[in-house]
Design an enzyme around this catalytic site. Structure first.
Site, PDB file in Angstrom:
ATOM      1  N   GLU A 175       0.812  -1.220   0.000  1.00  0.00           N
ATOM      2  CA  GLU A 175       0.000   0.000   0.000  1.00  0.00           C
ATOM      3  C   GLU A 175       0.844   1.268   0.000  1.00  0.00           C
ATOM      4  OE1 GLU A 175      -3.722   0.166   0.337  1.00  0.00           O
ATOM      5  OE2 GLU A 175      -3.529  -1.875  -0.437  1.00  0.00           O
ATOM      6  N   HIS A 246      -4.560   2.186   7.090  1.00  0.00           N
ATOM      7  CA  HIS A 246      -3.141   2.407   6.836  1.00  0.00           C
ATOM      8  C   HIS A 246      -2.513   2.951   8.114  1.00  0.00           C
ATOM      9  CE1 HIS A 246      -4.475   2.985   2.452  1.00  0.00           C
ATOM     10  NE2 HIS A 246      -3.827   1.836   2.517  1.00  0.00           N
ATOM     11  N   CYS A 367      -2.895  11.797   3.258  1.00  0.00           N
ATOM     12  CA  CYS A 367      -3.245  10.853   2.192  1.00  0.00           C
ATOM     13  C   CYS A 367      -3.016  11.448   0.811  1.00  0.00           C
ATOM     14  CB  CYS A 367      -4.711  10.439   2.310  1.00  0.00           C
ATOM     15  SG  CYS A 367      -5.025   9.144   3.528  1.00  0.00           S
TER      16      CYS A 367
END
Length: 446
Positions: A175, A246, A367
């Site tokens: 990720e 995350h 993000c």
């Protein structure tokens, strides 16, 4: 020591920004599924954040959206005919697949790649591995185009190495930088690399939500990049179960400072011991921990306090935390944030930024950006047309205002006109950002 800067490469929000609830474990995405989005407003919010970083004196770049709807995916899955028919047929017969093909998720550039700066890499180049993002269908489409994008921005192969994504196989689920933190005394000096993983490839995972990052993926990236002083802590299972899909939802760090929630790591003591050992002789890590008593997981996820940007601002002695306005609006998160500035710790002040359109899909300020540590020479070698300036902001704001809708419901994604609008917009964008006329798949097949 060579002088270096932490540049931010922000993902530009795409024309199909929408709320269709594609991401299990992302509580905001699930909660807001079906709502009407504002792609124009979202893109302008992103520009405003980029402008704030540039105004603070930090290098800022723009990463372009990916082509969406991804008609090529739908063709691979058996739909045929002209592109407009492929899209409308998919929405009629397989709406979940069509929704995935329309996602604007590349805007969250923290998942674009894992980056190793030249100061840490074995060969002295900056290394990038685009994330395969295979846990979710809509994100698994991104890796190849991300590699193309990074190769346009960082084209000089004597200074930059942009690898292909890891094999698209569950053992190597990756990720990207949302699960990576680099600590150092100075950006240009040697650092400690924290590769935070959720599960081991051959171990059984029985969590309510998926653990998206494997340890094996990060071990492969560390070997590939030759990344020095690597530490591999496990993300806290309680954090994943609480909605921290995350690690950057529960942890952020830069320079010597690691700012994290007590549930961020499965074994906090081992993490701290290993980081100190890796940093020995280089710097003394500063651990700033927030307890569950001060900020319960529910408030953490609602406020996204840790999904903030932690910045080294020229002329300021202490770090600046750029947090979403949701942190300011949550009393418990706000109290924690403001207490940072009144302490004697490494974080000196907090600013708040409005990225509500992104936040409704579970993406805060952190993000939206990929951090890349660059020397002066590396900075000069990047594509200058993608360097954020006031002129570029004006050009992009005009482009967004002309090309983007200000209202988009999930049902609107089935509109064949949106396909044409998006391609026309992206075709123009390639000229603005100096990407060439073969950047997007539709340009190469025209």
């Amino acid at each position: 020591m060579i002088s270096a800067f932490e540049a931010n490469c922000d993902g530009l929000v795409g024309p199909t920004h929408s709320y269709v609830g594609l991401s299990p474990g992302n509580l905001a995405s699930t909660r807001n599924a079906g709502e009407v989005s504002n792609p124009r407003g979202a893109a302008l919010e992103g520009l405003a954040k980029m402008r704030r970083l540039a105004d603070l004196g930090l290098p800022q770049f723009v990463l372009p959206p990916h082509e969406r709807p991804a008609v090529s995916l739908l063709r691979q899955l058996g739909f045929s005919g002209p592109d407009e028919i492929v899209l409308t047929s998919a929405w009629r017969d397989a709406p979940a697949l069509a929704a995935a093909a329309c996602s604007a998720s590349p805007m969250w550039a923290a998942n674009a790649a894992t980056v190793t700066p030249s100061a840490d890499a074995a060969d002295g180049r900056v290394h990038f591995t685009p994330a395969n993002l295979l846990t979710n269908l809509h994100r698994s489409l991104e890796g190849r185009q991300t590699a193309r994008s990074l190769r346009r921005l960082f084209a000089d192969e004597t200074r930059f190495a942009v690898h292909d994504p890891l094999p698209a196989q569950p053992h190597f689920a990756d990720e990207g930088a949302a699960n990576h933190v680099r600590l150092c005394a100075e950006h240009g000096g040697p650092g400690v690399n924290l590769f935070v993983w959720g599960r081991e490839a051959w171990s059984h995972w029985d969590g309510r939500f998926p653990a998206r990052q494997t340890k094996e993926a990060f071990e492969a990236i560390q070997r590939r990049h030759g990344a020095a002083r690597a530490v591999f802590p496990q993300q806290g299972k309680a954090a994943i179960e609480g909605g921290a899909f995350h690690n950057d939802v529960v942890c952020v760090g830069t320079r010597e400072c690691l700012f994290f929630h007590e549930r961020a790591f499965e074994d906090r003591a081992t993490m701290a011991r290993e980081v100190r050992a890796a940093a020995s002789g280089l710097f003394e890590p500063a651990f700033v921990e927030v307890t569950e008593a001060d900020l319960p997981m529910a408030d953490l996820v609602a406020s996204y306090l840790f999904n903030s940007q932690l910045l080294v601002v020229p002329g300021e002695d202490r770090l600046v935390l750029l947090a979403p306005v949701e942190t300011r609006d949550n009393p418990r998160a706000y109290a924690v944030a403001e207490s940072l500035a009144t302490s004697n710790g490494p974080i000196g002040r907090v600013e708040y930024v409005d990225v509500r359109q992104s936040m409704r899909n579970g993406g805060g300020p952190a993000c939206l950006r990929l951090r890349v540590v660059l020397t002066e020479a590396e900075l000069a070698a990047a594509n200058p047309a993608q360097r954020f300036t006031a002129d570029l902001q004006d050009a992009l704001a005009d482009w967004i205002t002309r090309r983007y809708r200000d209202r988009l419901s999930p049902a609107d994604l089935a509109d064949a006109k949106l396909l044409t609008e998006s391609r026309e917009a992206l075709d123009e964008l390639t000229q603005i950002l100096g990407l060439g006329d073969d950047f997007y798949p539709f340009q190469r097949t025209a």
